[in-house]
Design a protein around this motif. Structure first.
Motif, PDB file in Angstrom:
ATOM      1  N   ILE A  93     -51.519  31.593   9.257  1.00 14.62           N
ATOM      2  CA  ILE A  93     -50.205  31.749   8.610  1.00 14.62           C
ATOM      3  C   ILE A  93     -49.570  30.377   8.362  1.00 14.62           C
ATOM      4  O   ILE A  93     -49.245  30.021   7.240  1.00 14.62           O
ATOM      5  CB  ILE A  93     -49.258  32.603   9.473  1.00 14.62           C
ATOM      6  N   LEU A  94     -49.379  29.622   9.425  1.00 16.02           N
ATOM      7  CA  LEU A  94     -48.797  28.287   9.285  1.00 16.02           C
ATOM      8  C   LEU A  94     -49.188  27.413  10.475  1.00 16.02           C
ATOM      9  O   LEU A  94     -49.576  27.913  11.534  1.00 16.02           O
ATOM     10  CB  LEU A  94     -47.278  28.343   9.137  1.00 16.02           C
ATOM     11  N   ALA A  95     -49.088  26.103  10.272  1.00 22.16           N
ATOM     12  CA  ALA A  95     -49.279  25.121  11.339  1.00 22.16           C
ATOM     13  C   ALA A  95     -48.000  24.306  11.445  1.00 22.16           C
ATOM     14  O   ALA A  95     -47.411  23.919  10.428  1.00 22.16           O
ATOM     15  CB  ALA A  95     -50.470  24.221  11.038  1.00 22.16           C
ATOM     16  N   LEU A  96     -47.560  24.062  12.664  1.00 23.16           N
ATOM     17  CA  LEU A  96     -46.289  23.367  12.888  1.00 23.16           C
ATOM     18  C   LEU A  96     -46.464  22.329  13.984  1.00 23.16           C
ATOM     19  O   LEU A  96     -47.072  22.603  15.019  1.00 23.16           O
ATOM     20  CB  LEU A  96     -45.218  24.397  13.284  1.00 23.16           C
ATOM     21  N   THR A  97     -45.922  21.133  13.740  1.00 22.33           N
ATOM     22  CA  THR A  97     -45.996  20.038  14.705  1.00 22.33           C
ATOM     23  C   THR A  97     -44.606  19.449  14.901  1.00 22.33           C
ATOM     24  O   THR A  97     -43.910  19.143  13.926  1.00 22.33           O
ATOM     25  CB  THR A  97     -46.952  18.932  14.219  1.00 22.33           C
TER      26      THR A  97
END
Length: 223
Positions: A93-97
């Motif tokens: 779905i998404l990658a977040l940092t």
């Protein structure tokens, strides 16, 4: 909680409507973690609310633990490329940092178990499991990846799952995966800055090993 920090994220284009739910899920697992899996470099969590367990969150461990591990964004993009090639993987779905080096990927929860879990827990395969079909599908998946110069490089029983509804294989954990242009050795990386060579497991050899190990497990299970 993470919204109080500076962060960047990359969203899979056709999954944009799930952003709010994905953010809520990350916040939830930060506050009250329900661990469903763990590897050398990451842990997997999902919601304690059964109605929200269709998706899970992969969180990378602290940087020192990430031996030759790529960024969470790089992992997600390769996983999505694999999916588009027809390889069964958890839908990302998404990658977040965050600025504090916390890395998360929200993705589909697979309703099944890894082959490692099945062996360790002495779980019988689902009725839908067909041994030759299953391993034939995995051979086909690897060929599709390799034809596009994508290599998993971390195949073992823990990174191959069985979908309990279909009995089909699912490849997980693309953290050591890479796109390797033609002519280069896909299983060797050389860091000229520190004169260090890193060798990765060969996908085809590891898949044959996994097939032998799981076949032996099934034989032992029937005795």
């Amino acid at each position: 909680m993470f919204e109080q920090k500076k962060y960047s994220e990359v969203i899979i284009e056709d999954q944009a409507e799930k952003i709010e739910a994905a953010h809520e899920l990350i916040n939830e697992i930060i506050a009250d973690q329900v661990k469903i899996g763990e590897g050398q470099n990451a842990e997997i969590f999902f919601s304690g609310d059964q109605a929200r367990q269709d998706f899970c969150v992969k969180q990378l461990k602290e940087s020192p633990a990430r031996r030759h591990y790529q960024s969470i964004v790089g992992e997600m993009k390769l996983q999505e490329q694999a999916r588009k090639l027809g390889v069964r993987v958890p839908q990302p779905i998404l990658a977040l940092t965050t600025e504090e080096d916390e890395s998360f990927m929200v993705m589909e929860t697979i309703k099944g178990k890894s082959l490692y879990e099945m062996v360790a827990q002495k779980v019988k395969p689902p009725v839908a499991y067909d041994h030759e079909k299953y391993w034939g599908m995995l051979d086909s998946m690897l060929k599709r990846l390799h034809d596009e110069r994508i290599y998993h490089r971390d195949l073992h029983l823990g990174n191959i799952m069985i979908d309990f509804e279909s009995g089909d294989p699912v490849l997980i954990d693309f953290g050591w995966s890479a796109y390797v242009p033609g002519g280069d050795n896909p299983y060797r990386e050389i860091n000229t800055n520190i004169s260090h060579q890193e060798d990765f497991p060969n996908d085809d050899q590891e898949l044959r090993k996994c097939k032998r190990e799981f076949a032996q497990y099934l034989t032992n299970l029937d005795q």
